[in-house]
Write an enzyme that holds these catalytic residues in place. Structure first.
Site, PDB file in Angstrom:
ATOM      1  N   LYS A   1      -9.263 -27.492 -52.018  1.00 55.46           N
ATOM      2  CA  LYS A   1      -9.045 -29.260 -51.661  1.00 55.46           C
ATOM      3  C   LYS A   1     -10.387 -29.925 -52.768  1.00 55.46           C
ATOM      4  O   LYS A   1     -10.466 -30.686 -53.214  1.00 55.46           O
ATOM      5  CB  LYS A   1      -9.717 -29.311 -50.111  1.00 55.46           C
ATOM      6  CG  LYS A   1      -7.945 -29.054 -49.392  1.00 55.46           C
ATOM      7  CD  LYS A   1      -8.806 -30.011 -48.512  1.00 55.46           C
ATOM      8  CE  LYS A   1      -7.839 -29.035 -47.196  1.00 55.46           C
ATOM      9  NZ  LYS A   1      -6.242 -29.665 -46.992  1.00 55.46           N
TER      10      LYS A   1
ATOM     11  N   ASP B   1     -16.742 -31.714 -40.198  1.00 53.68           N
ATOM     12  CA  ASP B   1     -15.580 -31.539 -41.246  1.00 53.68           C
ATOM     13  C   ASP B   1     -15.107 -31.886 -42.444  1.00 53.68           C
ATOM     14  O   ASP B   1     -14.860 -32.870 -42.332  1.00 53.68           O
ATOM     15  CB  ASP B   1     -14.207 -31.244 -39.637  1.00 53.68           C
ATOM     16  CG  ASP B   1     -13.185 -31.231 -40.890  1.00 53.68           C
ATOM     17  OD1 ASP B   1     -13.010 -31.428 -42.171  1.00 53.68           O
ATOM     18  OD2 ASP B   1     -11.560 -31.066 -40.414  1.00 53.68           O
TER      19      ASP B   1
ATOM     20  N   GLN C   1     -11.662 -33.544 -45.814  1.00 53.19           N
ATOM     21  CA  GLN C   1     -11.980 -34.130 -47.115  1.00 53.19           C
ATOM     22  C   GLN C   1     -12.910 -34.518 -47.699  1.00 53.19           C
ATOM     23  O   GLN C   1     -12.304 -35.521 -48.863  1.00 53.19           O
ATOM     24  CB  GLN C   1     -10.701 -35.846 -46.128  1.00 53.19           C
ATOM     25  CG  GLN C   1      -9.468 -34.816 -45.570  1.00 53.19           C
ATOM     26  CD  GLN C   1      -8.099 -33.914 -47.218  1.00 53.19           C
ATOM     27  OE1 GLN C   1      -8.708 -35.008 -47.900  1.00 53.19           O
ATOM     28  NE2 GLN C   1      -7.906 -33.585 -46.705  1.00 53.19           N
TER      29      GLN C   1
ATOM     30  N   HIS D   1      -8.341 -33.692 -37.544  1.00 51.62           N
ATOM     31  CA  HIS D   1      -7.521 -33.040 -38.111  1.00 51.62           C
ATOM     32  C   HIS D   1      -7.346 -31.965 -36.788  1.00 51.62           C
ATOM     33  O   HIS D   1      -8.267 -31.653 -36.418  1.00 51.62           O
ATOM     34  CB  HIS D   1      -7.541 -32.401 -39.573  1.00 51.62           C
ATOM     35  CG  HIS D   1      -6.946 -30.893 -40.019  1.00 51.62           C
ATOM     36  ND1 HIS D   1      -5.956 -30.372 -39.298  1.00 51.62           N
ATOM     37  CD2 HIS D   1      -5.895 -31.633 -40.869  1.00 51.62           C
ATOM     38  CE1 HIS D   1      -5.969 -29.613 -40.246  1.00 51.62           C
ATOM     39  NE2 HIS D   1      -4.782 -30.745 -41.600  1.00 51.62           N
TER      40      HIS D   1
ATOM     41  N   CYS E   1      -0.655 -32.654 -39.423  1.00 49.54           N
ATOM     42  CA  CYS E   1      -1.976 -32.186 -38.836  1.00 49.54           C
ATOM     43  C   CYS E   1      -2.215 -33.145 -37.577  1.00 49.54           C
ATOM     44  O   CYS E   1      -3.761 -32.582 -37.342  1.00 49.54           O
ATOM     45  CB  CYS E   1      -2.437 -30.856 -39.295  1.00 49.54           C
ATOM     46  SG  CYS E   1      -1.604 -29.490 -40.193  1.00 49.54           S
TER      47      CYS E   1
HETATM   48  N1  PLP Z   1      -9.529 -30.891 -41.482  1.00 53.79           N
HETATM   49  C1  PLP Z   1      -8.951 -31.768 -42.637  1.00 53.79           C
HETATM   50  C2  PLP Z   1     -10.136 -33.181 -42.268  1.00 53.79           C
HETATM   51  C3  PLP Z   1      -8.043 -31.429 -42.909  1.00 53.79           C
HETATM   52  O1  PLP Z   1      -7.672 -32.505 -44.113  1.00 53.79           O
HETATM   53  C4  PLP Z   1      -7.726 -30.036 -43.535  1.00 53.79           C
HETATM   54  C5  PLP Z   1      -6.486 -29.608 -44.370  1.00 53.79           C
HETATM   55  O2  PLP Z   1      -5.766 -30.351 -44.613  1.00 53.79           O
HETATM   56  C6  PLP Z   1      -7.943 -29.418 -42.347  1.00 53.79           C
HETATM   57  C7  PLP Z   1      -9.326 -29.759 -42.028  1.00 53.79           C
HETATM   58  C8  PLP Z   1      -8.202 -28.133 -42.869  1.00 53.79           C
HETATM   59  O3  PLP Z   1      -8.685 -26.649 -43.825  1.00 53.79           O
HETATM   60  P1  PLP Z   1      -7.826 -25.880 -44.345  1.00 53.79           P
HETATM   61  O4  PLP Z   1      -6.100 -25.836 -43.817  1.00 53.79           O
HETATM   62  O5  PLP Z   1      -8.409 -25.651 -45.678  1.00 53.79           O
HETATM   63  O6  PLP Z   1      -8.406 -25.073 -43.195  1.00 53.79           O
END
Ligand code: PLP
Length: 432
Positions: free
Chosen positions: A242, A216, A219, A139, A381
């Protein structure tokens, strides 16, 4: 194929689910609401999950009975708020099986957690000519902070290739590791394909070179039971929203040995115990050193309630239910003529990404919306990853604990209508 593995588990009765889904659905007030005169079918859980009443009540209860700024008052209400905030951190610690409470640092979410690591540990560790490793499926939140760090330090960002199934090329990864590698940062679960990465193996390879690994977990956290000590990860970052908790709260778990050496992330109130006009004379200990300013107490209380909610249901049952749903959806949607499902990794979770013929993903999303179905459409993203697949984007259905096979059937029916429709809808110009 990940789907086949999951189906096998379901058929053999391994970790059979034992959930009362209707009871769970009743816990979520929004699920009984209608949109476009249709009952909501919410398949955008990877973007954010809906909130159970337990979380909503915890927030209202906090503001009704305990609200106060933390760490700054000697009066009873302040002490009460302080205790609730501290208790919430202990709940997160136990949930992750972290060794120490002070290894739990609150952030606004995964994005801020990764930025925190990149701009503190990253800046301290990475120098000219050094290397940082990420994967192709990241992401933007786990790509851009490292990109910027590498540019600033004149370092090299190395990207682990991902094969057509959606698995990282493990041999390529092993070959990338060397004494110049200073950080490895990879996602637990891909938000585009649902690939579950082999974290233990990734981490242990990096540790052979003494390289810290940042996960990260945006998910991962709602769909896999995370034990940071068993994984031996050095950092694990996730967002409350999430995992059925509130927005605006997240966690950066970090091993104490790293946190102790990390410079400040932000400065201001709450990080120092002694200050002159020239300097900080006494630092406040962890975790507060890395949490400048008034924290999101409401968020921490809501996150605690979400953790309790998930723990009461039990991760084994959650995973079994979601895997069964994913297998069902993969089989059902495969029947649609022109259906292209992306990714069939060794292990997948809760996400199905697809295109139908050459119908634009936004058109699919718009049409599904007429049936009350919430899908995510576009590049998720992860623009470089989607570009690598040579597609404009995907349609993504992502499942949570309250989704049902009947809802998947409704999606199937809606997609049949999508195929029949004439297209004249307005598509957003931006890619997101
Ligand atoms: N990393 C992954 C794999 C994601 O799917 C997301 C959000 O969809 C993020 C990071 C960013 O999360 P946040 O917007 O809650 O900071």
């Amino acid at each position: 194929m990940g789907g086949q593995v999951n189906l096998q588990a379901a058929l053999t009765g391994e970790k059979r689910q034992n959930l009362d889904i209707q009871k769970i659905r009743n816990d979520f007030p929004i699920l009984s609401k209608s949109f476009n005169d249709k009952n909501l079918i919410y398949f955008d859980n990877a973007a954010t999950t809906q909130k159970p009443k337990k979380v909503l009540d915890a927030i209202v209860d906090y503001y009704s009975n305990e609200n106060c700024n933390v760490g700054r008052g000697v009066y009873t209400l302040s002490i009460k708020a302080n205790m609730a905030f501290g208790r919430a951190r202990e709940t997160v610690q136990k949930f992750l099986n972290a060794e120490h409470t002070e290894e739990i640092i609150y952030t606004r979410g995964t994005t801020e957690a990764i930025n925190l690591v990149a701009s503190t540990l990253g800046r301290a560790l990475v120098g000219q000519g050094d290397e940082v490793i990420i994967s192709e499926m990241e992401h933007h939140s786990n790509l851009i902070p490292w990109q910027i760090l590498c540019k600033e330090k004149d370092a090299v960002l190395k990207v682990i290739p991902v094969n057509d199934d959606g698995d990282i090329d493990f041999d390529a990864y092993k070959n990338m590791l060397n004494e110049k590698t200073k950080i490895v940062a990879v996602t637990h679960i891909s938000n585009v394909l649902g690939t579950v990465n082999p974290l233990k193996e990734i981490i242990s390879e990096a540790h052979q070179y003494g390289i810290p690994v940042i996960i990260d977990g945006a998910q991962g956290i709602a769909h896999e039971k995370v034990d940071v000590q068993a994984l031996d990860c050095d950092f694990y970052c996730f967002s409350g929203h999430k995992m059925y908790g509130p927005m605006g709260i997240g966690v950066m778990y970090g091993k104490k040995k790293f946190l102790e050496k990390m410079p400040y992330y932000q400065t201001g109130g709450g990080i120092a115990l002694g200050v002159t006009y020239q300097d900080i004379t006494v630092e406040r200990p962890l975790p507060f050193k890395l949490e400048a300013g008034t924290p999101n107490v409401e968020g921490a209380i809501g996150l605690e309630a979400a953790i309790q909610y998930l723990t009461e249901i039990g991760y084994d049952d959650i995973i079994a239910h979601e895997n069964e749903l994913l297998d069902y959806a993969r089989k059902k949607l495969s029947d649609i003529e022109g259906m292209r499902i992306f990714g069939s990794a060794k292990k997948t979770s809760s996400i199905i990404s697809f295109l139908i013929g050459d119908i634009h993903p936004y058109d699919v999303g718009n049409k599904a919306n007429e049936f009350g179905i919430a899908l995510r459409t576009g590049v998720h993203c992860a623009i470089p990853f989607v570009d690598k697949m040579k597609i404009v984007g995907t349609v993504r259905a992502s499942f949570g604990i309250y989704n049902t096979k009947e809802e998947v059937d409704a999606l199937y029916q809606a997609l049949l209508q999508v195929k029949k429709a004439e297209w004249s809808v307005n598509r957003p110009k931006d890619r997101f």
